[in-house]
Design a protein around this motif. Structure first.
Motif, PDB file in Angstrom:
ATOM      1  N   LYS A  77       0.845  -1.191   0.000  1.00  0.00           N
ATOM      2  CA  LYS A  77       0.000   0.000   0.000  1.00  0.00           C
ATOM      3  C   LYS A  77       0.882   1.243   0.000  1.00  0.00           C
ATOM      4  O   LYS A  77       2.059   1.191   0.346  1.00  0.00           O
ATOM      5  CB  LYS A  77      -0.903   0.031   1.239  1.00  0.00           C
ATOM      6  CG  LYS A  77      -1.907  -1.094   1.294  1.00  0.00           C
ATOM      7  CD  LYS A  77      -2.981  -0.906   0.252  1.00  0.00           C
ATOM      8  CE  LYS A  77      -4.067  -1.956   0.357  1.00  0.00           C
ATOM      9  NZ  LYS A  77      -5.114  -1.761  -0.617  1.00  0.00           N
ATOM     10  N   ALA A  78       0.311   2.375  -0.370  1.00  0.00           N
ATOM     11  CA  ALA A  78       1.039   3.647  -0.374  1.00  0.00           C
ATOM     12  C   ALA A  78       0.086   4.751   0.058  1.00  0.00           C
ATOM     13  O   ALA A  78      -1.135   4.598  -0.018  1.00  0.00           O
ATOM     14  CB  ALA A  78       1.604   3.942  -1.760  1.00  0.00           C
ATOM     15  N   ALA A  79       0.648   5.848   0.511  1.00  0.00           N
ATOM     16  CA  ALA A  79      -0.126   7.020   0.918  1.00  0.00           C
ATOM     17  C   ALA A  79       0.622   8.257   0.455  1.00  0.00           C
ATOM     18  O   ALA A  79       1.842   8.237   0.292  1.00  0.00           O
ATOM     19  CB  ALA A  79      -0.305   7.044   2.434  1.00  0.00           C
ATOM     20  N   SER A  80      -0.113   9.334   0.264  1.00  0.00           N
ATOM     21  CA  SER A  80       0.528  10.586  -0.146  1.00  0.00           C
ATOM     22  C   SER A  80       0.848  11.442   1.078  1.00  0.00           C
ATOM     23  O   SER A  80       0.270  11.259   2.151  1.00  0.00           O
ATOM     24  CB  SER A  80      -0.374  11.362  -1.104  1.00  0.00           C
ATOM     25  OG  SER A  80      -1.485  11.909  -0.407  1.00  0.00           O
ATOM     26  N   TYR A  81       1.742  12.379   0.876  1.00  0.00           N
ATOM     27  CA  TYR A  81       2.114  13.306   1.946  1.00  0.00           C
ATOM     28  C   TYR A  81       0.883  14.048   2.456  1.00  0.00           C
ATOM     29  O   TYR A  81       0.660  14.158   3.660  1.00  0.00           O
ATOM     30  CB  TYR A  81       3.152  14.316   1.441  1.00  0.00           C
ATOM     31  CG  TYR A  81       4.456  13.689   1.013  1.00  0.00           C
ATOM     32  CD1 TYR A  81       5.444  13.395   1.943  1.00  0.00           C
ATOM     33  CD2 TYR A  81       4.702  13.387  -0.327  1.00  0.00           C
ATOM     34  CE1 TYR A  81       6.644  12.813   1.549  1.00  0.00           C
ATOM     35  CE2 TYR A  81       5.894  12.809  -0.724  1.00  0.00           C
ATOM     36  CZ  TYR A  81       6.861  12.526   0.208  1.00  0.00           C
ATOM     37  OH  TYR A  81       8.038  11.939  -0.174  1.00  0.00           O
ATOM     38  N   GLY A  82       0.066  14.537   1.532  1.00  0.00           N
ATOM     39  CA  GLY A  82      -1.137  15.273   1.903  1.00  0.00           C
ATOM     40  C   GLY A  82      -2.151  14.406   2.618  1.00  0.00           C
ATOM     41  O   GLY A  82      -2.832  14.849   3.548  1.00  0.00           O
ATOM     42  N   GLN A  83      -2.275  13.174   2.193  1.00  0.00           N
ATOM     43  CA  GLN A  83      -3.194  12.237   2.828  1.00  0.00           C
ATOM     44  C   GLN A  83      -2.793  12.021   4.285  1.00  0.00           C
ATOM     45  O   GLN A  83      -3.638  12.033   5.183  1.00  0.00           O
ATOM     46  CB  GLN A  83      -3.157  10.919   2.053  1.00  0.00           C
ATOM     47  CG  GLN A  83      -4.006   9.827   2.643  1.00  0.00           C
ATOM     48  CD  GLN A  83      -3.844   8.513   1.882  1.00  0.00           C
ATOM     49  OE1 GLN A  83      -3.239   8.463   0.811  1.00  0.00           O
ATOM     50  NE2 GLN A  83      -4.386   7.454   2.429  1.00  0.00           N
ATOM     51  N   LEU A  84      -1.509  11.826   4.536  1.00  0.00           N
ATOM     52  CA  LEU A  84      -1.031  11.634   5.904  1.00  0.00           C
ATOM     53  C   LEU A  84      -1.268  12.883   6.742  1.00  0.00           C
ATOM     54  O   LEU A  84      -1.691  12.792   7.894  1.00  0.00           O
ATOM     55  CB  LEU A  84       0.444  11.238   5.909  1.00  0.00           C
ATOM     56  CG  LEU A  84       0.762   9.887   5.265  1.00  0.00           C
ATOM     57  CD1 LEU A  84       2.262   9.653   5.259  1.00  0.00           C
ATOM     58  CD2 LEU A  84       0.034   8.747   5.958  1.00  0.00           C
ATOM     59  N   ALA A  85      -1.013  14.045   6.155  1.00  0.00           N
ATOM     60  CA  ALA A  85      -1.259  15.300   6.869  1.00  0.00           C
ATOM     61  C   ALA A  85      -2.728  15.395   7.264  1.00  0.00           C
ATOM     62  O   ALA A  85      -3.059  15.736   8.406  1.00  0.00           O
ATOM     63  CB  ALA A  85      -0.853  16.494   6.004  1.00  0.00           C
ATOM     64  N   TRP A  86      -3.616  15.073   6.334  1.00  0.00           N
ATOM     65  CA  TRP A  86      -5.049  15.113   6.599  1.00  0.00           C
ATOM     66  C   TRP A  86      -5.410  14.164   7.739  1.00  0.00           C
ATOM     67  O   TRP A  86      -6.178  14.503   8.639  1.00  0.00           O
ATOM     68  CB  TRP A  86      -5.812  14.758   5.325  1.00  0.00           C
ATOM     69  CG  TRP A  86      -7.294  14.741   5.522  1.00  0.00           C
ATOM     70  CD1 TRP A  86      -8.136  15.804   5.466  1.00  0.00           C
ATOM     71  CD2 TRP A  86      -8.093  13.601   5.816  1.00  0.00           C
ATOM     72  NE1 TRP A  86      -9.421  15.395   5.709  1.00  0.00           N
ATOM     73  CE2 TRP A  86      -9.423  14.038   5.925  1.00  0.00           C
ATOM     74  CE3 TRP A  86      -7.812  12.238   5.987  1.00  0.00           C
ATOM     75  CZ2 TRP A  86     -10.473  13.169   6.207  1.00  0.00           C
ATOM     76  CZ3 TRP A  86      -8.861  11.378   6.266  1.00  0.00           C
ATOM     77  CH2 TRP A  86     -10.163  11.851   6.371  1.00  0.00           C
TER      78      TRP A  86
END
Length: 105
Positions: A20-29
């Motif tokens: 799986k992967a996540a974006s920087y913005g997604q983690l911030a959210w």
């Protein structure tokens, strides 16, 4: 003692499963910092080796990391993360929904 923002980022990144992967913005959210993508990026630049840092990518699936981008791509490929023909991570196919299946993305 309260956790620092970086510690909170690392705690969340540790939970991203293999493949799986996540974006920087997604983690911030997910951390309640809607405009904190850049701070997540700063945290990831100082990420301890035991954290699965390769699983955090740009919002469009690009792999950041300068000299480490090819290493990150190889690690993601080894985990079975899908890629688009142009070399970006296919986030539609492998986006992590979050520790409690949060899914605003």
């Amino acid at each position: 003692m309260e956790e620092t923002f970086f510690e909170r980022v690392y705690g969340l990144v540790k939970k991203i499963p293999r493949g799986k992967a996540a974006s920087y913005g997604q983690l911030a959210w997910m951390l309640g910092e809607v405009h904190g993508a850049r701070q997540v990026g700063w945290a990831m630049r100082r990420c301890p080796d035991e954290i699965p840092w390769q699983r955090v990518v740009c919002a469009d699936g690009r792999i950041a990391g300068g000299d480490y981008a090819e290493i990150r791509k190889a690690l993601l490929m080894e985990e079975g993360v899908p890629f688009l023909p142009d070399g970006r991570v296919d986030l539609e196919a492998c986006r992590w929904a979050g520790p409690e299946t949060q899914s605003a993305f």
